[in-house]
Design an enzyme around this catalytic site. Sequence first.
Site, mmCIF file in Angstrom:
data_model
loop_
_atom_site.group_PDB
_atom_site.id
_atom_site.type_symbol
_atom_site.label_atom_id
_atom_site.label_comp_id
_atom_site.label_asym_id
_atom_site.label_seq_id
_atom_site.Cartn_x
_atom_site.Cartn_y
_atom_site.Cartn_z
ATOM 1 N N GLN A 279 0.807 -1.207 0.000
ATOM 2 C CA GLN A 279 0.000 0.000 0.000
ATOM 3 C C GLN A 279 0.851 1.273 0.000
ATOM 4 O OE1 GLN A 279 -2.405 1.560 3.480
ATOM 5 N NE2 GLN A 279 -4.074 0.699 2.240
ATOM 6 N N GLY A 339 14.398 2.437 -5.996
ATOM 7 C CA GLY A 339 15.385 2.190 -4.956
ATOM 8 C C GLY A 339 16.799 2.413 -5.467
ATOM 9 N N GLU A 363 12.487 29.576 -19.365
ATOM 10 C CA GLU A 363 11.220 30.219 -19.768
ATOM 11 C C GLU A 363 10.593 30.990 -18.601
ATOM 12 O OE1 GLU A 363 10.477 30.522 -22.715
ATOM 13 O OE2 GLU A 363 11.008 28.746 -23.873
ATOM 14 N N GLY A 364 11.445 31.544 -17.748
ATOM 15 C CA GLY A 364 10.977 32.256 -16.561
ATOM 16 C C GLY A 364 10.957 31.326 -15.366
#
Length: 383
Positions: A279, A339, A363-364
């Site tokens: 999970q 990992g 691009e900023g």
Amino acid sequence: MPAERMLPTPEAEDLIALTRELCRKELAPRAAPAEETGTFPRDVFRLLGRSGLLGLPYPEDQGGGGQPFEVYLQVLEEIASVWASVAVGVSVHSLACFPLANYGTEEQRKQLPELLGGELLGGYALSEAHAGSDAGALSTRALAVDDHYLVSGTKTWITHGGEADFYVLFARTSDEGSRGISCFLTEGQMPGLTFGPPERKMGLTGSTTAQLHFDNVRVPSEWRLGDEGQGFPIALAALDSGRLGIAACAVGLAQGALDHAVSYATEREQFGRPIIANQGLAFLLADMAAAVESARATYLDAARRKDRGLPFGRQASIAKLVATDAAMKVTIDAVQVLGGYGYTRDFPVERYMREAKVMQIFEGTNQIQRMVIGRHLAKDAAK
């Protein structure tokens, strides 16, 4: 697994299918070796151009593909999921064509089919050592002399520097701050134009970045795009579109990292079952997927506004900010999923992580994007 897309036309579906096939056959086998050696893949851009993928957002009567921006950006994303250096190069080339397509005279625009066809590759010469985020502080100067300008100064961080066939150049024609900047189209090789060595970068090593040195370079007056002093608004307008290009590249990079992480997690077994069955890891992958799809939705919303002729500057900055921050987080997490293997060059996710960092810068910077968004909010609130 490939991204699921809702495309507006069957033609767009065919373009995505073509892009995926080219990526699988031509780009994927070459990406890692080219990045390892820092080899610029000039022939790949010719292939993409001949396949009709370099001029997608420009009208067909100008030599482009006549596709809406939302389709062009999804093509960029597909390329970035396999080879980010190439996707960034396609975005920069499109950015370099923008001033000519939108501000050039009818006579000047006759050059567009050649520029969009793939045989020529463009660069965007705006940044300088002391004028990166502050583009209005440019010091490169264009001195009007009779029927030409003499250009002197140095441009830095130029993608395709020394490789491009043409550059869109922004230079100072008067001392009126941002109102004193003009825009020019220049050739890639001109007397007095020299190049610095390629920058030694953390990532995107297959994309050459170098300084441009102008030493009294003679630029004909008819190569100026727009009026004298109009360069700064041209640059800002181009960057709104360019930020969406980088947002799409960032999402593609994140999608590629997610795909590799999911594939590894379903094949790698520990304690008798695939690690994706745990999970803790499944939730990490779920968060990665949510970040990728949210970022994609953000850039597509901005692109659809642009396609409808609506203001999209704020949305472009939001897309660039959200997508590039997501790419950084997703690629870091992809390394974690693999990992120890993720930390080696045997798998591409470590390269994706290194490539993601610059997406937050060019691009900023993302700090600049926050400033832009804040200014839009203040302006809207004052209405």
